[in-house]
Design an enzyme around this catalytic site. Structure first.
Site, PDB file in Angstrom:
ATOM      1  N   ASN A 321       0.509  -1.212   0.136  1.00 60.64           N
ATOM      2  CA  ASN A 321      -0.560  -0.345   0.213  1.00 60.64           C
ATOM      3  C   ASN A 321       1.020   0.933  -0.086  1.00 60.64           C
ATOM      4  O   ASN A 321       0.431   2.696   0.410  1.00 60.64           O
ATOM      5  CB  ASN A 321      -1.106   0.220   1.255  1.00 60.64           C
ATOM      6  CG  ASN A 321      -2.352  -1.170   0.815  1.00 60.64           C
ATOM      7  OD1 ASN A 321      -2.423  -1.039  -0.166  1.00 60.64           O
ATOM      8  ND2 ASN A 321      -1.708  -1.373   1.948  1.00 60.64           N
ATOM      9  N   HIS A 323       2.951   2.494   2.181  1.00 60.54           N
ATOM     10  CA  HIS A 323       3.237   3.109   3.036  1.00 60.54           C
ATOM     11  C   HIS A 323       4.316   2.430   4.059  1.00 60.54           C
ATOM     12  O   HIS A 323       4.379   1.103   4.579  1.00 60.54           O
ATOM     13  CB  HIS A 323       1.976   3.418   4.108  1.00 60.54           C
ATOM     14  CG  HIS A 323       1.402   2.808   4.505  1.00 60.54           C
ATOM     15  ND1 HIS A 323       0.109   3.282   4.280  1.00 60.54           N
ATOM     16  CD2 HIS A 323       1.196   1.269   4.760  1.00 60.54           C
ATOM     17  CE1 HIS A 323      -0.817   1.935   4.894  1.00 60.54           C
ATOM     18  NE2 HIS A 323       0.158   1.041   5.240  1.00 60.54           N
ATOM     19  N   CYS A 358       3.425   6.497   6.901  1.00 56.69           N
ATOM     20  CA  CYS A 358       4.655   6.896   7.010  1.00 56.69           C
ATOM     21  C   CYS A 358       5.289   7.125   5.461  1.00 56.69           C
ATOM     22  O   CYS A 358       4.619   5.655   5.478  1.00 56.69           O
ATOM     23  CB  CYS A 358       5.515   6.805   7.984  1.00 56.69           C
ATOM     24  SG  CYS A 358       7.650   7.323   7.638  1.00 56.69           S
TER      25      CYS A 358
END
Length: 426
Positions: A321, A323, A358
């Protein structure tokens, strides 16, 4: 040249062929029904002494327009060829090709053995895995997913036990395999088919882990996981990890998950179609009875005892995904734990609150505050320690808040942890 008369063949054997020009071979006084299997007429039983001729005679070849009779050797070769072509059928030449038959039987037995292994595999020894291929299975009325893991040599740390990251990876793996085994895995990373249609993915917002015992190299863990509701727009997932041989509890964990739009990166409510997919698998059961509901304070440079800056994700830290994987956050917050704690204590519990995702271009800071000082002469390994953690971007935006609790390390016998181990690996 004139046709050769029958009378001129008186010196030839009765079975000698006859040649004729422009006529089909025949037999005097007999029809074609008198032919035997070799094209030879049966001997006539007449008083006139009519002679027998070979009906299968062929037209003689010509050389410069002249018919040539075959020699005796040529006639002999033709007779041998004809005899071998219609050789009598015996028991031996009617047998099948045994090599082909044996290969077919072997293939059937191998296929049957493989199918039996997949359908009804049972361990032959107590120390063998219940799950032969590590794929997991649905248990307890289809509501709990169970999978076994063996602790490998590269998953243990300096204490010769599995790391907290290893245990967390097992939890994440069983969660995804649960969705897959239930038939709800779409084309996303843990997303159901209806979620994939709407570009929705799961993201974790809170997690609590309690470690009662750390497994050693070669131990086999049995991980159970299940899901349940959490508020109006959340889903709860719990885990219970045991030693597969002794049944002793290793880890208990619980988490809360919400949906996020993969394109807009914003949180989303659970659509009715998605809820209809997952609700049949909900179970009202918790792995941790007394959850940690205490508020997690925010740290800053003044309240933190240890600060580390310049942390950046590697390419291998990203999931599908795009991240950072949530397990990576644990390694980052432990970067600022003092060495005195890591050497004398082991992690007993951990509570994490994920505030934002993040990305690959993020630059982070890790802050830690120790409530019980473990440095100096007054430190005691018999004292439990609590630490508060904050992971944030360099801009100050919060990524994660956390709390860890540490207990003194137990005295471990080296010889009970998998036998002899090279000094270099320690």
């Amino acid at each position: 040249m004139a046709a050769i008369s029958v009378a001129s063949l008186g010196s030839f054997p009765a079975s000698s062929p006859i040649v004729a020009q422009g006529k089909e071979p025949t037999t005097f006084g007999k029809s074609r029904d008198n032919l035997d299997v070799r094209g030879i007429t049966s001997k006539p039983q007449s008083s006139s002494g009519a002679m027998q001729v070979k009906v299968s005679a062929q037209v003689a070849p010509k050389v410069n327009g002249i018919k040539i009779l075959k020699s005796d050797s040529s006639r002999t070769d033709d007779d041998n060829t004809l005899s071998s072509a219609v050789a009598p059928r015996t028991f031996y030449n009617q047998l099948p090709d045994w090599s082909v038959l044996l290969a077919a039987i072997t293939t059937i037995f191998l296929a049957a053995e493989k199918q039996w292994t997949l359908i009804d595999w049972k361990p032959r020894r107590p120390d063998m895995l219940v799950d032969a291929f590590g794929l997991g299975k649905i248990v307890q009325d289809g509501l709990v997913f169970r999978q076994n893991f063996s602790i490998r040599s590269y998953e243990i740390g300096a204490d010769r036990t599995a790391s907290i990251e290893t245990l967390m990876n097992h939890l994440q793996e069983t969660a995804l395999n649960h969705v897959k085994c239930a038939g709800l895995l779409g084309d996303g990373f843990g997303s159901t088919p209806e979620m994939s249609k709407r570009n929705l993915i799961w993201v974790v917002t809170k997690m609590q882990i309690m470690v009662e015992h750390y497994p050693a190299w070669g131990d086999v863990l049995e991980v159970d996981t299940w899901v349940g509701p959490s508020g109006k727009n959340g889903m709860r997932r719990d885990w219970h990890v045991r030693d597969s041989q002794t049944g002793k509890t290793i880890t208990r964990a619980t988490s809360v998950w919400v949906m996020m739009n993969k394109k807009t990166r914003k949180l989303s409510k659970i659509p009715a179609d998605v809820r209809a997919e997952i609700e049949p698998y909900f179970i009202d059961r918790t792995a941790i009875a007394d959850e940690d509901g205490r508020r997690l304070p925010k740290l800053n440079d003044e309240t933190a005892d240890y600060v580390r800056k310049g942390l950046t994700p590697r390419w291998g830290d990203l999931d599908v995904n795009q991240h950072v994987n949530n397990v990576k956050y644990i390694g980052w917050i432990l970067e600022t734990a003092p060495m005195s704690i890591l050497e004398k204590h082991e992690l007993a519990s951990m509570t994490l609150e994920y505030r934002r995702e993040c990305g690959k271009d993020s630059e982070l800071q890790s802050l830690t505050a120790v409530k019980t000082n473990c440095d100096g002469d007054n430190s005691s390994p018999e004292t439990g320690i609590e630490c508060q953690h904050l992971l944030q971007l360099e801009t100050g935006a919060e990524i994660l808040r956390g709390r860890t609790e540490w207990r003194p390390k137990p005295v471990r016998d080296f010889w009970t942890l998998g036998g002899d181990m090279p000094v270099q690996s320690a």
